[in-house]
Write an enzyme that holds these catalytic residues in place. Structure first.
Site, PDB file in Angstrom:
ATOM      1  N   LYS A 185     -66.014-131.005  27.610  1.00  0.00           N
ATOM      2  CA  LYS A 185     -66.456-129.891  26.769  1.00  0.00           C
ATOM      3  C   LYS A 185     -65.571-129.759  25.519  1.00  0.00           C
ATOM      4  CE  LYS A 185     -69.896-129.204  29.459  1.00  0.00           C
ATOM      5  NZ  LYS A 185     -70.211-128.442  30.640  1.00  0.00           N
TER       6      LYS A 185
HETATM    7  C1  LIG Z   1     -71.074-128.320  31.950  1.00  0.00           C
HETATM    8  C2  LIG Z   1     -72.135-127.301  32.129  1.00  0.00           C
HETATM    9  C3  LIG Z   1     -72.061-126.322  33.134  1.00  0.00           C
HETATM   10  C4  LIG Z   1     -71.052-126.359  34.244  1.00  0.00           C
HETATM   11  O1  LIG Z   1     -69.757-126.314  33.829  1.00  0.00           O
HETATM   12  P1  LIG Z   1     -68.600-126.547  34.934  1.00  0.00           P
HETATM   13  O2  LIG Z   1     -67.376-125.990  34.279  1.00  0.00           O
HETATM   14  O3  LIG Z   1     -68.523-128.021  35.148  1.00  0.00           O
HETATM   15  O4  LIG Z   1     -68.984-125.805  36.146  1.00  0.00           O
HETATM   16  C5  LIG Z   1     -73.007-125.321  33.166  1.00  0.00           C
HETATM   17  N1  LIG Z   1     -74.007-125.290  32.275  1.00  0.00           N
HETATM   18  C6  LIG Z   1     -74.146-126.228  31.316  1.00  0.00           C
HETATM   19  C7  LIG Z   1     -75.271-126.117  30.343  1.00  0.00           C
HETATM   20  C8  LIG Z   1     -73.230-127.280  31.240  1.00  0.00           C
HETATM   21  O5  LIG Z   1     -73.389-128.233  30.324  1.00  0.00           O
END
Ligand SMILES: *Cc1c(COP(=O)(O)O)cnc(C)c1O
Length: 383
Positions: A185
């Protein structure tokens, strides 16, 4: 020279490494002073009177937010089909049912009219996802939600630091917002997330449920004058706290987020300039007074392109470049398709996007040379 260029790669500096080592040496490695500091720094960054609580994933944060607004069996929660499965699975954790809707053609964000049409007397909440880092039409969504007494929990996994009409996502008039710090991210804590809200009751509930339903967390007990051994369990809670080792990374990633943002914006501009004129649909840009976080840069192959999306990705990997697809819409996955009898015809925008979309590498650890390798590969494949 043609070393494989991964689709994503985190940018971790010496500051993060030193802070993690400090945590390890301090003897306090789980939730403690660094997590508290990270929460405060994050809330200060967003401003607008928000409170922030750190969790061990965005998935956990979404679960806590939906739990705190009272989602339970018999309720419906509206989600886009064009998202990651976490957005919908948390609804099932609570025994409620996700209701899947289609997106807008240009942004691939939730379509407010589809949201309005999906509302029933069971609808408890909507979870808009700011796809790729571009805000949804939040004025429309919040207005429809308020008219129908529906809560709004934003899945902001892609959208730190995104702005909408000059305000950060996280400070709008929704009920809560959840950010992700997963490794790929816009900033990372390896695994982690942040639940943000202006609603003190919601935050208090989520704080208790984050740690086993215990009324005081371990660090408070360690610090406070009342006996450290005493605690009371008031709910069957979860185990969703962020350890200080992760927060140590987050504290320094957060300090760099404006630099990261500037770099990602410049990289997106290079892609726009270099890829224009090719048979591609380039991603939607943010409107005036809003900021796109550019977590993803997606291109869609034009109908005139002879090569399929799948073959395009194979050709990129032959040139040692990693690509990805965001997203395989949820209505295509067996669990959602079968449990809710979903038909592709119900999601024409998501279907069409999925068939032609590719996410190409865009991250701060890339060099200009890396980026031009991606650009030249695309030009070569499409010509
Ligand atoms: C990455 C992601 C998540 C989950 O994030 P985590 O921190 O891995 O639980 C949820 N929603 C979207 C749209 C994502 O891309």
């Amino acid at each position: 020279m043609n070393k494989f260029l991964p689709f994503s790669f985190p940018e971790i500096g010496q500051e993060e490494i030193n802070e993690v080592v400090d945590s390890l040496k301090s003897g306090w490695i789980t939730t403690g002073p660094k997590t508290k500091q990270f929460e405060q720094d994050f809330a200060n960054y967003l401003g607008g009177d928000v409170q922030a609580i750190a969790v061990n994933s965005a998935t956990a944060g979404l679960h806590l937010a939906l739990e705190a607004i009272g989602v339970g069996p018999g309720d419906e929660v509206i989600v886009p089909t064009y998202t990651f499965t976490a957005t919908a699975e948390v609804v099932r954790y609570l025994g409620a049912d996700p209701v899947f809707i289609d997106s807008c053609e240009d942004t691939l964000n939730i379509n407010p009219e589809a949201f309005r049409k999906a509302i029933t007397n069971k609808t408890k909440a909507v979870v808009p996802v700011h796809f790729a880092g571009l805000s949804c039409d939040m004025d429309a969504i919040i207005k429809i939600a308020r008219e129908n007494n529906i809560k709004v929990i934003e899945d902001a996994a892609h959208s730190f630091p995104t702005t909408y009409n000059g305000k950060y996502i996280g400070t709008l008039d929704s009920d809560a917002t959840v950010f992700s710090f997963y490794a790929n991210k816009t900033m990372t804590t390896a695994e982690g997330g942040m639940l943000v809200s202006k609603n003190t009751d919601l935050i208090d509930r989520a704080k208790v449920m984050r740690l086993h339903g215990i009324s005081r967390d371990a660090f408070d007990r360690y610090q406070s004058k009342t006996p450290a051994w005493f605690y009371e369990v008031i709910e069957p809670g979860f185990k969703y706290n962020m350890p200080d080792i992760s927060a140590a990374i987050g504290i320094h990633q957060l300090k760099k987020i404006d630099l990261f943002q500037t770099k990602r914006e410049a990289m997106a501009e290079i892609y726009f300039n270099e890829l224009q004129g090719l048979p591609l649909i380039l991603p939607a840009k943010a409107p005036n007074n809003s900021q796109h976080a550019w977590h993803l840069f997606t291109i869609r192959l034009d109908e005139t392109v002879k090569i399929s999306r799948d073959d395009f990705i194979v050709e990129m990997s032959k040139r040692d470049i990693g690509c990805s697809v965001h997203f395989i819409p949820l209505h295509r996955h067996p669990i959602w398709k079968e449990q809710y009898n979903l038909k592709p015809e119900s999601f024409p925008v998501a279907e069409k996007a999925f068939n032609s979309i590719v996410s190409i590498p865009l991250y701060t650890a890339m060099t200009d040379e890396d980026q031009f390798r991606v650009i030249n590969a695309i030009k070569e494949i499409l010509q």
